[in-house]
Design a protein around this motif. Structure first.
Motif, PDB file in Angstrom:
ATOM      1  N   HIS A 220       0.825  -1.211   0.000  1.00  0.00           N
ATOM      2  CA  HIS A 220       0.000   0.000   0.000  1.00  0.00           C
ATOM      3  C   HIS A 220       0.862   1.266   0.000  1.00  0.00           C
ATOM      4  N   LEU A 221       1.938   1.248   0.778  1.00  0.00           N
ATOM      5  CA  LEU A 221       2.810   2.425   0.841  1.00  0.00           C
ATOM      6  C   LEU A 221       3.536   2.647  -0.485  1.00  0.00           C
ATOM      7  N   TYR A 222       4.033   1.583  -1.092  1.00  0.00           N
ATOM      8  CA  TYR A 222       4.699   1.716  -2.387  1.00  0.00           C
ATOM      9  C   TYR A 222       3.733   2.242  -3.453  1.00  0.00           C
ATOM     10  N   GLU A 223       2.491   1.752  -3.420  1.00  0.00           N
ATOM     11  CA  GLU A 223       1.516   2.212  -4.411  1.00  0.00           C
ATOM     12  C   GLU A 223       1.244   3.706  -4.253  1.00  0.00           C
ATOM     13  N   GLU A 224       1.118   4.170  -3.005  1.00  0.00           N
ATOM     14  CA  GLU A 224       0.918   5.600  -2.771  1.00  0.00           C
ATOM     15  C   GLU A 224       2.127   6.396  -3.235  1.00  0.00           C
ATOM     16  N   ALA A 225       3.325   5.880  -2.921  1.00  0.00           N
ATOM     17  CA  ALA A 225       4.551   6.582  -3.338  1.00  0.00           C
ATOM     18  C   ALA A 225       4.666   6.619  -4.854  1.00  0.00           C
ATOM     19  N   LEU A 226       4.355   5.500  -5.515  1.00  0.00           N
ATOM     20  CA  LEU A 226       4.473   5.447  -6.972  1.00  0.00           C
ATOM     21  C   LEU A 226       3.513   6.432  -7.632  1.00  0.00           C
ATOM     22  N   THR A 227       2.274   6.493  -7.128  1.00  0.00           N
ATOM     23  CA  THR A 227       1.311   7.453  -7.664  1.00  0.00           C
ATOM     24  C   THR A 227       1.836   8.874  -7.508  1.00  0.00           C
ATOM     25  N   GLY A 228       2.379   9.180  -6.336  1.00  0.00           N
ATOM     26  CA  GLY A 228       2.902  10.520  -6.086  1.00  0.00           C
ATOM     27  C   GLY A 228       4.078  10.866  -6.976  1.00  0.00           C
ATOM     28  N   PHE A 229       5.010   9.938  -7.130  1.00  0.00           N
ATOM     29  CA  PHE A 229       6.182  10.217  -7.973  1.00  0.00           C
ATOM     30  C   PHE A 229       5.783  10.378  -9.439  1.00  0.00           C
ATOM     31  N   ARG A 230       4.836   9.573  -9.904  1.00  0.00           N
ATOM     32  CA  ARG A 230       4.373   9.719 -11.281  1.00  0.00           C
ATOM     33  C   ARG A 230       3.769  11.103 -11.507  1.00  0.00           C
ATOM     34  N   GLN A 231       3.026  11.591 -10.519  1.00  0.00           N
ATOM     35  CA  GLN A 231       2.410  12.908 -10.647  1.00  0.00           C
ATOM     36  C   GLN A 231       3.441  14.019 -10.565  1.00  0.00           C
ATOM     37  N   LEU A 233       7.021  13.796 -10.774  1.00  0.00           N
ATOM     38  CA  LEU A 233       8.224  13.721 -11.599  1.00  0.00           C
ATOM     39  C   LEU A 233       8.004  13.107 -12.964  1.00  0.00           C
ATOM     40  N   GLY A 234       6.870  12.461 -13.137  1.00  0.00           N
ATOM     41  CA  GLY A 234       6.604  11.800 -14.405  1.00  0.00           C
ATOM     42  C   GLY A 234       6.939  10.321 -14.354  1.00  0.00           C
ATOM     43  N   PRO A 235       6.336   9.518 -15.238  1.00  0.00           N
ATOM     44  CA  PRO A 235       6.519   8.056 -15.173  1.00  0.00           C
ATOM     45  C   PRO A 235       7.912   7.571 -15.532  1.00  0.00           C
ATOM     46  N   ALA A 236       8.682   8.392 -16.234  1.00  0.00           N
ATOM     47  CA  ALA A 236      10.000   7.937 -16.697  1.00  0.00           C
ATOM     48  C   ALA A 236      11.148   8.443 -15.833  1.00  0.00           C
ATOM     49  N   HIS A 237      10.858   9.178 -14.765  1.00  0.00           N
ATOM     50  CA  HIS A 237      11.935   9.688 -13.915  1.00  0.00           C
ATOM     51  C   HIS A 237      12.603   8.519 -13.174  1.00  0.00           C
ATOM     52  N   PRO A 238      13.930   8.553 -13.000  1.00  0.00           N
ATOM     53  CA  PRO A 238      14.621   7.442 -12.320  1.00  0.00           C
ATOM     54  C   PRO A 238      14.042   7.111 -10.950  1.00  0.00           C
ATOM     55  N   ASP A 239      13.644   8.132 -10.166  1.00  0.00           N
ATOM     56  CA  ASP A 239      13.074   7.841  -8.847  1.00  0.00           C
ATOM     57  C   ASP A 239      11.721   7.147  -8.968  1.00  0.00           C
ATOM     58  N   THR A 240      10.920   7.554  -9.949  1.00  0.00           N
ATOM     59  CA  THR A 240       9.641   6.881 -10.190  1.00  0.00           C
ATOM     60  C   THR A 240       9.869   5.422 -10.559  1.00  0.00           C
ATOM     61  N   ARG A 242      12.402   3.611  -9.797  1.00  0.00           N
ATOM     62  CA  ARG A 242      12.913   2.868  -8.639  1.00  0.00           C
ATOM     63  C   ARG A 242      11.766   2.410  -7.740  1.00  0.00           C
ATOM     64  N   ILE A 243      10.800   3.287  -7.503  1.00  0.00           N
ATOM     65  CA  ILE A 243       9.647   2.903  -6.697  1.00  0.00           C
ATOM     66  C   ILE A 243       8.869   1.782  -7.390  1.00  0.00           C
ATOM     67  N   GLY A 244       8.739   1.897  -8.719  1.00  0.00           N
ATOM     68  CA  GLY A 244       8.053   0.842  -9.468  1.00  0.00           C
ATOM     69  C   GLY A 244       8.735  -0.500  -9.325  1.00  0.00           C
ATOM     70  N   CYS A 245      10.051  -0.494  -9.333  1.00  0.00           N
ATOM     71  CA  CYS A 245      10.798  -1.746  -9.170  1.00  0.00           C
ATOM     72  C   CYS A 245      10.587  -2.323  -7.773  1.00  0.00           C
ATOM     73  N   ASN A 246      10.555  -1.457  -6.764  1.00  0.00           N
ATOM     74  CA  ASN A 246      10.311  -1.923  -5.399  1.00  0.00           C
ATOM     75  C   ASN A 246       8.914  -2.533  -5.256  1.00  0.00           C
ATOM     76  N   LEU A 247       7.913  -1.882  -5.854  1.00  0.00           N
ATOM     77  CA  LEU A 247       6.552  -2.408  -5.787  1.00  0.00           C
ATOM     78  C   LEU A 247       6.458  -3.745  -6.520  1.00  0.00           C
ATOM     79  N   ALA A 248       7.121  -3.858  -7.666  1.00  0.00           N
ATOM     80  CA  ALA A 248       7.123  -5.125  -8.403  1.00  0.00           C
ATOM     81  C   ALA A 248       7.709  -6.249  -7.553  1.00  0.00           C
ATOM     82  N   ALA A 249       8.750  -5.930  -6.770  1.00  0.00           N
ATOM     83  CA  ALA A 249       9.357  -6.949  -5.904  1.00  0.00           C
ATOM     84  C   ALA A 249       8.367  -7.423  -4.844  1.00  0.00           C
ATOM     85  N   VAL A 250       7.550  -6.506  -4.317  1.00  0.00           N
ATOM     86  CA  VAL A 250       6.535  -6.912  -3.340  1.00  0.00           C
ATOM     87  C   VAL A 250       5.498  -7.808  -4.005  1.00  0.00           C
ATOM     88  N   PHE A 251       5.024  -7.410  -5.180  1.00  0.00           N
ATOM     89  CA  PHE A 251       4.061  -8.247  -5.908  1.00  0.00           C
ATOM     90  C   PHE A 251       4.631  -9.645  -6.132  1.00  0.00           C
TER      91      PHE A 251
END
Length: 576
Positions: A220-231, A233-240, A242-251
């Motif tokens: 849940h926290l990663y999903e909130e962070a990913l939504t925020g970073f996408r808004q 910094l944009g979907p292609a920013h390195p930090d965005t 990175r969060i996506g990769c972390n969420l994928a690892a949880v999945f």
């Protein structure tokens, strides 16, 4: 001098030269200009030249103002930070320590500038792995900032995050957890839910909860962070990404592979475009996706990605780097799984050579690689080389782990199998007996490893003509496997087959007065196995039927546990 096309840096360089020529290098205007130029150079990615200029300013201020003047100390702090950036860590540490001592004397322990230097020194010590030395500095800064600035000041919240990060690095996750929660709550209250620092705190807390096994909360926290970073910094920013990769690892870890795979693909595509195919973050995601595809059975695509990742790591870091070695291990394991032993062998040989150099011949990792390679060599009919490795591994494991450790027993059984297949039954038998006795004692009679050992010893005794004891062991293994694995499990079928072959042999040789119904019952349960039936023939030497792989799981696909090792190879008696 023409300034056409020189830009801001060119103008600043010219100004510094002019002022130094007219006013001298020790004039305050000259210092200020050089200091500004150094800061611009550092921001422009030229830290070496910046460090040289910061050093000149520092030396001039020491001469004119003295080594304890606050302006001199500020110059020392800038130089220390730049030295750290270019990797001259010892020089940076010495500067930070001297500056911190003088700031404490001039401004006091709790002054904001003093605390800033203490925090920088703590970060430098942490980055060098000196965590025990960094901890008291971090605690001092956090304590003084709470007292001077309050719990919700941005500097206090940053200190909370730094302290939590250090504790996590020290393996003290439970201590870090409340600090992460406090930092997140404070940043939400003071900065808002979409501030970048708040989003970073979301990621930090999610990462900690992931480590602690609280995967639903982390999701849940990663999903909130990913939504925020996408808004933000944009979907292609390195930090965005990175969060996506972390969420994928949880999945992945919670078994939601259908959500992990597209997210890994999205991150990999984004990193290829933004960072390039050979960037380390791109290669890390590539390995994660490859490992997931391997688990999903999509082995050919997984192989392509592992091969690309290994080539990328080799070029970027060199063949001896830990990340390259880990990538090589994953590629070798997949090649072995695909049955491409000829391609896997040289990789395992390189892994063993590298591990012996890096970790020593008796390290657990080296021994696991050697054991895996020995079984590969054995399967590739290179039995002499396999035996040498099996014996080397066994010697070290007996010495380090003891005779009854599970990994020692694994090696005993593997060596026995190697000797068994080569027809050296008199050497294999005592090893089988040792492994079986220890496994019965440690694991119990119904453990899969114990039952495998019983079947293998029975097969050897069968081949040596000791049919009574062989029959007893076959029946023990069959009864246990039927009970814990089921009647139709392949291991149960193998033991049933072996027992049937033995009963038929005893009947044909007239050594056992079994009724026709007993033999028919045994043969009637026999599942077909490859090979001709030649009535009345003597059982041939046992053959290696298959190998199981024993791998220790890791919490992260990119994680470091190279613990691939072969479990005892099963042996089947030939049909007669």
């Amino acid at each position: 001098l023409s300034l056409e096309g020189a830009g801001t840096l060119g103008v600043c360089r010219l100004r510094a030269r002019v002022l130094e020529g007219r006013l001298g290098q020790d004039h305050p205007f000259t210092w200020a200009t050089k200091d500004s130029l150094a800061s611009m150079l550092r921001s422009a990615g030229q830290p070496d030249e910046a460090a040289e200029l910061f050093g000149e300013v520092l030396e001039s201020r020491r001469i004119v103002l003295g080594s304890s003047h606050t302006d001199t100390l500020r110059s020392a702090a800038k130089l220390a930070s730049t030295e750290r950036e270019v990797g001259r860590l010892q020089e940076a540490e010495a500067l930070y320590r001297d500056t911190l001592a003088k700031f404490r004397e001039a401004l006091g322990f709790a002054h904001p500038e003093t605390l800033g230097i203490a925090e920088s020194l703590a970060q430098l010590l942490r980055d060098q792995g000196m965590l025990d030395k960094a901890e008291p500095l971090y605690r001092e800064v956090l304590r003084d900032r709470r007292a001077a600035l309050g719990n919700l000041h941005v500097d206090t919240l940053r200190s909370l995050s730094h302290m939590a990060y250090l504790l996590r690095a020290m393996g003290r996750e439970q201590e870090a957890l409340p600090l992460c929660r406090e930092a997140l709550a404070g940043r939400r209250a003071t900065l808002g839910r979409r501030h970048l620092d708040t989003l970073l705190s979301l990621n930090n807390l999610a990462t900690l909860q992931h480590i602690l096994g609280e995967k639903q909360e982390a999701e849940h926290l990663y999903e909130e962070a990913l939504t925020g970073f996408r808004q933000r910094l944009g979907p292609a920013h390195p930090d965005t990404l990175r969060i996506g990769c972390n969420l994928a690892a949880v999945f992945r870890d919670i078994g939601r592979w259908e959500k992990a795979q597209p997210l890994y693909r999205e991150v990999l595509a984004g990193r290829r475009q933004a960072l390039g195919d050979g960037h380390l973050d791109t290669l890390s995601c590539m390995r994660n996706l490859a490992s997931l595809l391997g688990a999903l059975g999509e082995l050919e695509e997984a192989l392509e990605l592992h091969q690309e990742a290994f080539a990328g790591y080799s070029e970027a870091l060199g063949i001896e780097h830990a990340e390259t070695v880990e990538s090589m291990w994953q590629l070798a394991a997949l090649l072995r799984t695909l049955g491409r032993t000829e391609e896997a062998l040289p990789l395992y040989e390189e892994l063993l050579r590298s591990s012996r150099i890096r970790l020593g011949p008796a390290s657990p990792e080296t021994l696991r690689i050697a054991s895996t390679l020995a079984n590969l060599l054995q399967a590739y009919d290179l039995a002499d080389e396999a035996e040498v490795l099996h014996r080397e591994v066994l010697t070290h494991r007996r010495k380090v782990l003891g005779d009854t450790h599970p990994e020692t027993l694994l090696t005993i059984s593997n060596l026995a199998t190697c000797l068994h297949i080569r027809g050296r039954l008199d050497e294999a038998e005592p090893l089988y007996r040792e492994a079986l006795a220890s496994r019965r004692k440690r694991l119990g009679g119904l453990h899969a490893d114990t039952l495998r050992n019983a079947n293998k010893l029975a097969t050897l005794l069968h081949a040596r003509g000791f049919l009574e004891e062989a029959e007893e062991l076959y029946r023990e293994a069959l009864q246990g496997r039927s009970r814990i694995m089921g009647e139709t499990h392949p291991d149960t079928a193998r033991t049933r087959h072996n027992l049937a072959v033995l009963l038929e042999a005893k009947a044909l040789q007239g050594e056992h007065a079994c009724s026709d119904s007993d033999t028919d019952e045994a043969l009637g349960r026999l599942l077909p196995l490859p090979g001709p039936r030649l009535a009345g023939s003597i059982p041939q030497e046992p053959r290696l039927a298959h190998s199981d792989v024993d791998t220790d799981g890791s919490p992260h696909v990119q994680s470091r546990g190279m613990v691939d090792d072969f479990v005892d190879a099963e042996v089947i008696s030939q049909q007669i």
